[in-house]
Design a protein around this motif. Structure first.
Motif, short mmCIF file in Angstrom:
data_model
loop_
_atom_site.label_atom_id
_atom_site.label_comp_id
_atom_site.label_asym_id
_atom_site.label_seq_id
_atom_site.Cartn_x
_atom_site.Cartn_y
_atom_site.Cartn_z
N TRP A 33 57.44 28.27 44.44
CA TRP A 33 58.66 29.03 44.13
C TRP A 33 58.90 30.00 45.27
O TRP A 33 58.03 30.77 45.64
N TYR A 34 60.11 29.96 45.81
CA TYR A 34 60.49 30.79 46.97
C TYR A 34 61.41 31.91 46.52
O TYR A 34 62.35 31.68 45.75
N ASN A 100 63.19 27.02 35.34
CA ASN A 100 63.82 25.74 35.58
C ASN A 100 64.62 25.25 34.38
O ASN A 100 64.57 24.07 34.02
N GLU A 101 65.38 26.16 33.76
CA GLU A 101 66.19 25.81 32.59
C GLU A 101 67.23 24.77 32.97
O GLU A 101 67.93 24.93 33.98
N LEU A 107 63.37 30.21 38.81
CA LEU A 107 62.38 30.96 38.05
C LEU A 107 62.86 32.40 38.03
O LEU A 107 63.04 33.01 39.08
N SER A 108 63.09 32.93 36.83
CA SER A 108 63.59 34.29 36.69
C SER A 108 62.55 35.11 35.91
O SER A 108 62.17 34.74 34.79
N PHE A 120 63.37 33.31 41.86
CA PHE A 120 62.75 32.36 42.77
C PHE A 120 63.47 31.01 42.62
O PHE A 120 64.00 30.71 41.56
N VAL A 121 63.46 30.23 43.69
CA VAL A 121 63.99 28.87 43.65
C VAL A 121 62.85 27.92 44.01
O VAL A 121 61.93 28.29 44.73
N ASN A 122 62.91 26.71 43.47
CA ASN A 122 61.80 25.79 43.73
C ASN A 122 62.05 24.88 44.93
O ASN A 122 61.32 23.94 45.15
N ASP A 123 63.04 25.19 45.72
CA ASP A 123 63.34 24.42 46.92
C ASP A 123 63.68 25.39 48.04
O ASP A 123 64.68 26.10 47.97
#
Length: 130
Positions: A33-34, A100-101, A107-108, A120-123
């Motif tokens: 997670w970025y 990841n809803e 991700l919050s 966060f974002v997963n990409d």
């Protein structure tokens, strides 16, 4: 009788579809997670209950993590919290707002020590919204 034979597989199929969308948070959080505001900051959650924090691809710190309905003085049966524990036993609590809803790649979390929201974002190639 024919209706019953038709309904049972249909019910099983519908249940299977809904079960796939309801993976537990402990599964959905796994991976990289970025930080949405700074993509050089990465948190990597592993199956063994550890999260590794990186800054510019250099590991900064490792925590053990747990996901539950309580963290320190915070308890709520309808909310999930993530507790990070460092090597000295210090605990850090975050409320999970979403993982990841609907496969949105986000991700919050809310840091409960200062109520700051972390996104966060997963990409890492995701566009960073300003």
């Amino acid at each position: 009788m024919k209706k019953l034979l038709f309904m049972l597989p249909l019910l099983f199929f519908v249940s299977a579809i809904f079960a796939q969308n309801q993976d537990p948070s402990s599964k959905r959080i796994l991976g990289n997670w970025y930080s949405k505001t700074n993509l050089s900051i990465k948190w990597t959650f592993t199956q063994d209950g550890r999260v590794y924090n990186y800054n510019q691809d250099r590991m900064a710190v490792m925590y053990k993590y747990t996901i539950s309905h309580s963290c320190q003085n915070f308890t709520d049966d309808t909310e999930e919290f993530i507790t990070l524990m460092d090597k000295d036993g210090n605990q850090f609590c975050f409320k999970i707002n979403g993982i990841n809803e609907n496969k949105n790649g986000i991700l919050s979390l809310t840091n409960l020590s200062n109520m700051q929201q972390l996104i966060f974002v997963n990409d890492a190639n995701s566009k960073v919204a300003q």
